[in-house]
Design a protein around this motif. Structure first.
Motif, PDB file in Angstrom:
ATOM      1  N   CYS A 159       0.829  -1.213   0.000  1.00 14.92           N
ATOM      2  CA  CYS A 159       0.000   0.000   0.000  1.00 14.92           C
ATOM      3  C   CYS A 159       0.859   1.258   0.000  1.00 14.92           C
ATOM      4  O   CYS A 159       0.643   2.160  -0.799  1.00 14.92           O
ATOM      5  CB  CYS A 159      -0.918   0.031   1.218  1.00 14.92           C
ATOM      6  SG  CYS A 159      -2.149  -1.282   1.256  1.00 14.92           S
ATOM      7  N   HIS A 160       1.832   1.314   0.909  1.00 19.25           N
ATOM      8  CA  HIS A 160       2.624   2.532   1.085  1.00 19.25           C
ATOM      9  C   HIS A 160       3.729   2.693   0.044  1.00 19.25           C
ATOM     10  O   HIS A 160       4.366   3.735   0.001  1.00 19.25           O
ATOM     11  CB  HIS A 160       3.226   2.565   2.491  1.00 19.25           C
ATOM     12  CG  HIS A 160       2.205   2.723   3.566  1.00 19.25           C
ATOM     13  ND1 HIS A 160       1.584   3.923   3.831  1.00 19.25           N
ATOM     14  CD2 HIS A 160       1.681   1.824   4.439  1.00 19.25           C
ATOM     15  CE1 HIS A 160       0.725   3.752   4.824  1.00 19.25           C
ATOM     16  NE2 HIS A 160       0.759   2.493   5.206  1.00 19.25           N
ATOM     17  N   GLY A 161       3.957   1.677  -0.781  1.00 14.47           N
ATOM     18  CA  GLY A 161       5.014   1.763  -1.775  1.00 14.47           C
ATOM     19  C   GLY A 161       4.514   2.079  -3.172  1.00 14.47           C
ATOM     20  O   GLY A 161       5.287   2.068  -4.121  1.00 14.47           O
ATOM     21  N   GLN A 198      -6.659   8.130   0.187  1.00 12.69           N
ATOM     22  CA  GLN A 198      -5.306   8.167  -0.350  1.00 12.69           C
ATOM     23  C   GLN A 198      -4.344   7.578   0.688  1.00 12.69           C
ATOM     24  O   GLN A 198      -4.310   8.040   1.819  1.00 12.69           O
ATOM     25  CB  GLN A 198      -4.907   9.617  -0.661  1.00 12.69           C
ATOM     26  CG  GLN A 198      -3.558   9.770  -1.315  1.00 12.69           C
ATOM     27  CD  GLN A 198      -3.567   9.410  -2.783  1.00 12.69           C
ATOM     28  OE1 GLN A 198      -4.577   9.594  -3.453  1.00 12.69           O
ATOM     29  NE2 GLN A 198      -2.472   8.882  -3.268  1.00 12.69           N
ATOM     30  N   VAL A 199      -3.595   6.559   0.314  1.00  7.98           N
ATOM     31  CA  VAL A 199      -2.619   5.954   1.226  1.00  7.98           C
ATOM     32  C   VAL A 199      -1.366   6.827   1.223  1.00  7.98           C
ATOM     33  O   VAL A 199      -0.820   7.120   0.156  1.00  7.98           O
ATOM     34  CB  VAL A 199      -2.276   4.516   0.784  1.00  7.98           C
ATOM     35  CG1 VAL A 199      -1.176   3.930   1.653  1.00  7.98           C
ATOM     36  CG2 VAL A 199      -3.522   3.637   0.824  1.00  7.98           C
ATOM     37  N   THR A 242      -6.939  -2.465   9.222  1.00  9.57           N
ATOM     38  CA  THR A 242      -5.768  -3.132   8.658  1.00  9.57           C
ATOM     39  C   THR A 242      -4.502  -2.686   9.372  1.00  9.57           C
ATOM     40  O   THR A 242      -3.667  -3.516   9.756  1.00  9.57           O
ATOM     41  CB  THR A 242      -5.657  -2.853   7.142  1.00  9.57           C
ATOM     42  OG1 THR A 242      -6.865  -3.277   6.514  1.00  9.57           O
ATOM     43  CG2 THR A 242      -4.475  -3.576   6.536  1.00  9.57           C
ATOM     44  N   MET A 243      -4.348  -1.384   9.562  1.00  8.75           N
ATOM     45  CA  MET A 243      -3.150  -0.878  10.232  1.00  8.75           C
ATOM     46  C   MET A 243      -3.110  -1.328  11.696  1.00  8.75           C
ATOM     47  O   MET A 243      -2.041  -1.620  12.220  1.00  8.75           O
ATOM     48  CB  MET A 243      -3.076   0.646  10.144  1.00  8.75           C
ATOM     49  CG  MET A 243      -2.676   1.152   8.782  1.00  8.75           C
ATOM     50  SD  MET A 243      -1.054   0.542   8.228  1.00  8.75           S
ATOM     51  CE  MET A 243       0.014   1.011   9.581  1.00  8.75           C
ATOM     52  N   TYR A 250      12.182   3.380   6.787  1.00 11.73           N
ATOM     53  CA  TYR A 250      11.461   4.391   5.998  1.00 11.73           C
ATOM     54  C   TYR A 250      12.057   5.786   6.166  1.00 11.73           C
ATOM     55  O   TYR A 250      12.030   6.588   5.237  1.00 11.73           O
ATOM     56  CB  TYR A 250       9.967   4.378   6.318  1.00 11.73           C
ATOM     57  CG  TYR A 250       9.260   3.269   5.559  1.00 11.73           C
ATOM     58  CD1 TYR A 250       9.120   3.339   4.184  1.00 11.73           C
ATOM     59  CD2 TYR A 250       8.793   2.152   6.216  1.00 11.73           C
ATOM     60  CE1 TYR A 250       8.513   2.316   3.468  1.00 11.73           C
ATOM     61  CE2 TYR A 250       8.181   1.120   5.513  1.00 11.73           C
ATOM     62  CZ  TYR A 250       8.042   1.210   4.135  1.00 11.73           C
ATOM     63  OH  TYR A 250       7.454   0.212   3.433  1.00 11.73           O
ATOM     64  N   ALA A 251      12.605   6.083   7.320  1.00 16.38           N
ATOM     65  CA  ALA A 251      13.192   7.412   7.553  1.00 16.38           C
ATOM     66  C   ALA A 251      14.427   7.635   6.684  1.00 16.38           C
ATOM     67  O   ALA A 251      14.709   8.764   6.295  1.00 16.38           O
ATOM     68  CB  ALA A 251      13.555   7.576   9.025  1.00 16.38           C
TER      69      ALA A 251
END
Length: 110
Positions: A39-41, A54-55, A82-83, A102-103
């Motif tokens: 989702c986040h990629g 919007q993710v 989900t999260m 991710y940072a």
């Protein structure tokens, strides 16, 4: 009563010290972020559960922000089924590792 209070204070100090010892390791995160990238990629990705939204892209986000967000999902302070499920499966070390991973990425263009 004083002994009980002293024990509670020492236990609190031990918990703070243990939490302070957790350092995120981005190199330990690749296997841990497999559930995130779906989702986040994906730039511009919209999820449809529980509603269309919007993710957010999380690459380049601060580690502290990601840690706080995941812990808020664990506690139920942030609402997304989900999260919440994903966050609940993560240890404090996992969260620190994912946040460090991710940072260190470059923020994605909008």
């Amino acid at each position: 009563m004083k002994k009980i209070f002293a024990l509670l204070v020492l236990a609190g100090i031990a918990n703070v010290a243990a939490a302070a010892d957790i350092v995120g390791n981005a190199k330990a995160a690749p296997a841990k972020v497999e559930m995130c990238i779906g989702c986040h990629g994906i730039p511009g990705y919209k999820a449809t559960f529980p509603e269309v939204f919007q993710v957010p892209m999380i690459g380049g986000q601060s580690a502290k922000y990601i840690e706080n967000a995941l812990k808020a999902y664990q506690k139920g302070d942030r609402k997304h089924p989900t999260m919440k499920g994903i966050a609940a499966s993560l240890s404090d070390q996992d969260i620190a590792d994912v946040a460090a991973y991710y940072a260190q990425q470059t923020a994605q263009p909008k």
